[in-house]
Design an enzyme around this catalytic site. Structure first.
Site, mmCIF file in Angstrom:
data_model
loop_
_atom_site.group_PDB
_atom_site.id
_atom_site.type_symbol
_atom_site.label_atom_id
_atom_site.label_comp_id
_atom_site.label_asym_id
_atom_site.label_seq_id
_atom_site.Cartn_x
_atom_site.Cartn_y
_atom_site.Cartn_z
ATOM 1 N N ASN A 1 1.064 -1.214 0.108
ATOM 2 C CA ASN A 1 0.374 0.196 -0.302
ATOM 3 C C ASN A 1 0.522 0.779 -0.083
ATOM 4 O O ASN A 1 1.635 1.580 0.948
ATOM 5 C CB ASN A 1 -1.022 -0.136 0.890
ATOM 6 N N LYS B 1 -0.068 4.333 -0.459
ATOM 7 C CA LYS B 1 -0.394 5.690 0.852
ATOM 8 C C LYS B 1 -0.448 6.627 -0.207
ATOM 9 O O LYS B 1 -0.580 6.770 -1.480
ATOM 10 C CB LYS B 1 0.211 5.603 2.136
ATOM 11 N N HIS C 1 -9.177 1.791 5.086
ATOM 12 C CA HIS C 1 -8.615 1.636 5.934
ATOM 13 C C HIS C 1 -8.165 2.356 7.697
ATOM 14 O O HIS C 1 -8.979 3.641 7.414
ATOM 15 C CB HIS C 1 -6.958 2.064 4.934
ATOM 16 N N GLU D 1 -6.888 4.830 8.373
ATOM 17 C CA GLU D 1 -6.161 6.644 7.936
ATOM 18 C C GLU D 1 -7.403 7.259 6.650
ATOM 19 O O GLU D 1 -8.041 8.660 7.528
ATOM 20 C CB GLU D 1 -5.110 6.484 7.000
ATOM 21 N N GLU E 1 -4.867 -4.618 10.938
ATOM 22 C CA GLU E 1 -3.638 -2.945 11.170
ATOM 23 C C GLU E 1 -3.618 -2.510 12.957
ATOM 24 O O GLU E 1 -4.506 -1.020 12.039
ATOM 25 C CB GLU E 1 -4.005 -2.573 9.811
ATOM 26 N N GLY F 1 3.285 2.267 10.849
ATOM 27 C CA GLY F 1 4.261 3.767 10.369
ATOM 28 C C GLY F 1 4.809 4.297 12.142
ATOM 29 O O GLY F 1 5.723 4.847 11.976
ATOM 30 N N SER G 1 3.306 -1.917 9.616
ATOM 31 C CA SER G 1 5.375 -1.954 10.744
ATOM 32 C C SER G 1 6.362 -2.525 10.299
ATOM 33 O O SER G 1 7.237 -3.581 11.168
ATOM 34 C CB SER G 1 5.550 -1.432 12.099
HETATM 35 P P1 13P Z 1 3.115 0.973 7.541
HETATM 36 O O1 13P Z 1 3.243 -1.120 6.967
HETATM 37 O O2 13P Z 1 4.496 1.411 7.192
HETATM 38 O O3 13P Z 1 3.441 0.588 8.881
HETATM 39 O O4 13P Z 1 1.821 0.707 6.622
HETATM 40 C C1 13P Z 1 1.121 -0.407 7.313
HETATM 41 C C2 13P Z 1 -0.244 -0.304 6.961
HETATM 42 O O5 13P Z 1 -0.505 1.079 6.984
HETATM 43 C C3 13P Z 1 -0.489 -0.569 5.364
HETATM 44 O O6 13P Z 1 -1.835 -0.348 4.621
#
Ligand code: 13P
Length: 257
Positions: A9, A11, A96, A98, A168, A174, A214
């Site tokens: 992903n 983002k 997600h 976010e 997640e 992140g 992560s």
């Molecule tokens: P990270 O791997 O950067 O922690 O992000 C995970 C994520 O949100 C994937 O959708």
């Protein structure tokens, strides 16, 4: 027997020249003999059609990071699942954290998005997970239960079969602090049991449940080796071609063990 599944992903990254470079790198360097591992790349919408052209390989799937809750018409800025399908896109990340946190997406909206994806034969990767505050209050199971029952429980057995779930935990996204394999396994078992209780054992055993938060090349092995973790939804590490390829290779090693 479930396949492993490794999804990137991207983002809201990177810029156009960098995206082209990464897509070209993946097209060349993703191992070709990954028959037991499905591979998915979810770049921003605007790079999807370029990605279609660059990927000369049908074995790398493309997905969107979102899809509209509406079918078409006067919805400025939206991209519908119908449009995605017309481009040949087969997956979409839905819900997600976010999107929930910054764009206020409720279970009701997510349920609509999922249904529209399914109508277009796009596989939704439905994301769930608790915040740090919720985990500290030991509410993680309650939260995930609410997210799953709120967005998925209206689906028929034929529809639920087409869903992928990604656990997640928000506190792991992140931050560099991944859930331990045990914490993730515990939640994945919980999710699988929910699906078994609501639907049936076959659906539950066949469901792909990804872990995200992560994931790096250094922790992928221990996470993906857990019996109910079928792979990863990878953010930051999917932007580095070499690291992402190395995570794919790790998944392949586990399958071939
Ligand atoms: P990270 O791997 O950067 O922690 O992000 C995970 C994520 O949100 C994937 O959708």
């Amino acid at each position: 027997m479930r396949k492993k599944f490794v999804a990137g992903n991207w983002k809201m990254n990177p810029n156009y020249p960098e995206a082209l470079e990464l897509l070209k790198y993946l097209n060349i360097n993703v191992p070709k003999d990954h028959s037991n591992v499905d591979i998915l790349i979810c770049p921003p919408f605007i790079y999807l059609s370029e990605a279609k052209n660059i990927f000369t390989r049908p074995d790398i799937y493309l997905g969107a990071q979102n899809a509209s809750a509406y079918t078409n018409g006067a919805y400025t800025g939206e991209i519908s699942s119908t449009m995605l399908k017309s481009l040949g896109i087969d997956y979409a990340i839905i819900g997600h954290s976010e999107r929930r946190q910054y764009f206020g997406e409720s279970e009701e909206v997510l349920a609509k998005k999922i249904k529209l994806c399914l109508q277009e034969n796009i596989t939704p990767i439905f994301c769930v997970g608790e915040t740090l505050e919720q985990r500290n209050a030991n509410e993680q199971f309650e939260i995930v239960k609410k997210q799953i029952s709120g967005a998925l429980y209206d689906l028929s057995i034929e529809q639920i079969k087409k869903i992928i779930i990604a656990y997640e935990p928000v506190w792991a996204i992140g931050t560099g602090v991944n859930a331990t394999p045990q914490q993730a396994q515990e939640m994945h078992t919980f999710i699988r049991n929910m699906i078994m209780n609501k639907y049936d054992d076959v659906v539950s055993q066949n469901m792909i449940i990804l872990y995200g938060g992560s994931v790096k090349k250094d922790n992928a092995y221990e996470l993906f080796s857990m019996p109910d973790i079928d792979g990863g939804l990878i953010g930051g590490a999917s932007l580095k071609g070499e690291e992402f390829v190395s995570i794919i290779a790790t998944a392949m090693n586990i399958v071939n063990k």
